[in-house]
Motif scaffolding. Structure first.
Motif, PDB file in Angstrom:
ATOM      1  N   UNK A 246     -67.833   2.919  24.683  1.00 57.40           N
ATOM      2  CA  UNK A 246     -66.466   3.264  25.110  1.00 57.40           C
ATOM      3  C   UNK A 246     -65.511   2.100  24.829  1.00 57.40           C
ATOM      4  N   UNK A 247     -66.007   0.890  25.000  1.00 59.28           N
ATOM      5  CA  UNK A 247     -65.191  -0.295  24.686  1.00 59.28           C
ATOM      6  C   UNK A 247     -64.841  -0.298  23.202  1.00 59.28           C
ATOM      7  N   UNK A 248     -65.826  -0.029  22.365  1.00 51.53           N
ATOM      8  CA  UNK A 248     -65.583   0.012  20.919  1.00 51.53           C
ATOM      9  C   UNK A 248     -64.618   1.133  20.550  1.00 51.53           C
ATOM     10  N   UNK A 249     -64.832   2.301  21.146  1.00 54.54           N
ATOM     11  CA  UNK A 249     -64.006   3.467  20.815  1.00 54.54           C
ATOM     12  C   UNK A 249     -62.556   3.298  21.262  1.00 54.54           C
ATOM     13  N   UNK A 250     -62.339   2.505  22.300  1.00 53.75           N
ATOM     14  CA  UNK A 250     -60.973   2.301  22.794  1.00 53.75           C
ATOM     15  C   UNK A 250     -60.141   1.442  21.842  1.00 53.75           C
ATOM     16  N   UNK A 251     -60.832   0.802  20.881  1.00 56.02           N
ATOM     17  CA  UNK A 251     -60.178  -0.087  19.911  1.00 56.02           C
ATOM     18  C   UNK A 251     -59.426  -1.221  20.596  1.00 56.02           C
ATOM     19  N   UNK A 252     -60.022  -1.682  21.682  1.00 57.96           N
ATOM     20  CA  UNK A 252     -59.417  -2.803  22.397  1.00 57.96           C
ATOM     21  C   UNK A 252     -59.854  -4.140  21.816  1.00 57.96           C
ATOM     22  N   UNK A 253     -60.956  -4.103  21.058  1.00 57.10           N
ATOM     23  CA  UNK A 253     -61.509  -5.339  20.496  1.00 57.10           C
ATOM     24  C   UNK A 253     -60.900  -5.666  19.148  1.00 57.10           C
ATOM     25  N   UNK A 254     -60.816  -6.937  18.876  1.00 58.15           N
ATOM     26  CA  UNK A 254     -60.281  -7.434  17.611  1.00 58.15           C
ATOM     27  C   UNK A 254     -60.989  -6.802  16.413  1.00 58.15           C
ATOM     28  N   UNK A 255     -62.290  -6.606  16.537  1.00 59.25           N
ATOM     29  CA  UNK A 255     -63.101  -6.037  15.462  1.00 59.25           C
ATOM     30  C   UNK A 255     -62.618  -4.656  15.048  1.00 59.25           C
ATOM     31  N   UNK A 256     -62.004  -3.935  15.993  1.00 59.14           N
ATOM     32  CA  UNK A 256     -61.523  -2.587  15.730  1.00 59.14           C
ATOM     33  C   UNK A 256     -59.997  -2.505  15.722  1.00 59.14           C
ATOM     34  N   UNK A 257     -59.370  -3.633  15.492  1.00 57.25           N
ATOM     35  CA  UNK A 257     -57.918  -3.657  15.394  1.00 57.25           C
ATOM     36  C   UNK A 257     -57.190  -3.926  16.689  1.00 57.25           C
ATOM     37  N   UNK A 258     -57.928  -4.234  17.755  1.00 60.40           N
ATOM     38  CA  UNK A 258     -57.306  -4.489  19.048  1.00 60.40           C
ATOM     39  C   UNK A 258     -56.991  -5.959  19.281  1.00 60.40           C
ATOM     40  N   UNK A 259     -56.526  -6.300  20.485  1.00 63.77           N
ATOM     41  CA  UNK A 259     -56.068  -7.665  20.769  1.00 63.77           C
ATOM     42  C   UNK A 259     -57.134  -8.609  21.324  1.00 63.77           C
ATOM     43  N   UNK A 260     -58.306  -8.095  21.707  1.00 62.44           N
ATOM     44  CA  UNK A 260     -59.295  -8.911  22.400  1.00 62.44           C
ATOM     45  C   UNK A 260     -60.447  -9.328  21.495  1.00 62.44           C
ATOM     46  N   UNK A 261     -60.780 -10.616  21.531  1.00 59.49           N
ATOM     47  CA  UNK A 261     -61.944 -11.122  20.810  1.00 59.49           C
ATOM     48  C   UNK A 261     -63.144 -11.057  21.751  1.00 59.49           C
ATOM     49  N   UNK A 262     -64.220 -10.465  21.289  1.00 61.98           N
ATOM     50  CA  UNK A 262     -65.395 -10.235  22.131  1.00 61.98           C
ATOM     51  C   UNK A 262     -66.235 -11.491  22.288  1.00 61.98           C
ATOM     52  N   UNK A 263     -66.548 -11.813  23.537  1.00 60.89           N
ATOM     53  CA  UNK A 263     -67.544 -12.819  23.864  1.00 60.89           C
ATOM     54  C   UNK A 263     -68.809 -12.044  24.214  1.00 60.89           C
ATOM     55  N   UNK A 264     -69.752 -12.031  23.299  1.00 57.87           N
ATOM     56  CA  UNK A 264     -70.871 -11.095  23.366  1.00 57.87           C
ATOM     57  C   UNK A 264     -71.981 -11.605  24.287  1.00 57.87           C
ATOM     58  N   UNK A 265     -71.780 -11.416  25.582  1.00 55.22           N
ATOM     59  CA  UNK A 265     -72.760 -11.826  26.574  1.00 55.22           C
ATOM     60  C   UNK A 265     -74.062 -11.047  26.407  1.00 55.22           C
ATOM     61  N   UNK A 266     -73.985  -9.808  25.961  1.00 52.27           N
ATOM     62  CA  UNK A 266     -75.208  -9.030  25.763  1.00 52.27           C
ATOM     63  C   UNK A 266     -76.105  -9.706  24.731  1.00 52.27           C
TER      64      UNK A 266
END
Length: 309
Positions: A246-266
């Protein structure tokens, strides 16, 4: 932040950038000219390895960036207290979210504060669902933690910043575990994320400052270590994967054109292994320490590749 308050004095910003480059040695001049440098180095910030992985809980673990050619060219740096103090001088940093984000804030605090003070704060916040704020007077830094465990509450916080037209230099946010555990509706989580993405559009403060934005992802979940039964049933890897999608689909991440850079804790927690967590949710400090180091390197890369004039 001396190096982020670009609108205060352009010449000061330019000189500060040069000082950071020369004294901290994070970036190498030969690679500044590459138009792909920023993007490629951002993409491989998570290229880390644990130098030792003792199969025991509580053991000291060390780490480093991989020594492959692409990573070596980016010359990532482990920030120690002196370097971090220069980097974060006069800055305002906000961590907002759940207990994972709070652990990230504590890792940041370790870089700029005395160990005993960090220990006291950690013990104080361990069982509390509350905000926390402190000023590091020696470097003029303000560090805040905002208890916002649901994604929808992050939206409200961003709207407050927008209303005041005053933003932190760095915002690290993350939510999902409480949405999984108590809300249980992935569709509602999706709606909250899309609302959050909308609230992050056009973040320009009165002084022209635009914050550096990060998303702190959920960790690897190990249900067998969890208590009570409700957590084991609801906080599972399949459900985490669904919410992460859902995070990916929301396009909130930089990777998908959004403003947030992911800190991949997983990724960082999975790589550390099950011995790095006692309860299947919260991991050893090293996982969040690495996330903060990735964040600081990303901030420096972004700052030095934005036109100073």
């Amino acid at each position: 932040m001396t190096c982020l308050h670009m609108s205060l004095n352009k010449m000061v910003f330019f000189i500060c950038v040069l000082f950071i480059i020369l004294s901290v040695g994070v970036l190498c001049k030969p690679y500044f000219s590459s138009s792909n440098y920023r993007i490629s180095c951002i993409d491989i910030l998570h290229s880390i390895v644990y130098k030792d992985r003792p199969e025991c809980e509580g053991c000291t673990k060390s780490w480093s960036w991989m020594q492959s050619s692409p990573v070596a060219k980016c010359a990532f740096k482990k920030f120690e207290k002196p370097d971090a103090s220069v980097m974060l001088n006069r800055s305002w940093v906000v961590f907002a979210g759940d207990s994972q984000t709070r652990l990230g804030m504590l890792s940041m605090l370790k870089l700029v504060e005395e160990p005993e003070r960090v220990r006291i704060v950690k013990e104080h916040l361990k069982k509390l669902h509350t905000d926390y704020s402190t000023n590091i007077d020696s470097i003029g830094m303000k560090l805040d933690f905002k208890w916002k465990p649901y994604a929808r509450r992050l939206t409200k916080l961003m709207l407050e910043f927008k209303k005041n037209e005053k933003y932190p230099d760095i915002i690290v946010m993350g939510a999902g575990l409480w949405d999984m555990l108590y809300e249980t509706n992935a569709s509602d989580y999706d709606v909250s994320l899309r609302s959050l993405r909308n609230s992050l559009q056009d973040l320009n403060s009165k002084d022209g400052k635009v914050p550096h934005l990060f998303w702190l992802a959920m960790p690897k979940l190990i249900s067998s270590k969890m208590t009570p039964e409700e957590k084991r049933h609801k906080l599972t890897e399949p459900r985490r994967s669904m919410y992460d999608n859902k995070v990916n689909a929301s396009k909130i991440l930089n990777k998908f054109g959004g403003p947030l850079l992911k800190l991949d804790i997983h990724y960082l927690s999975e790589l550390c292994g099950p011995q790095c967590t006692k309860d299947g949710v919260h991991y050893d400090d090293v996982v969040y320490d690495i996330a903060v180091q990735i964040m600081l390197n990303a901030v420096l890369i972004e700052s030095t590749h934005k036109p100073p004039f």
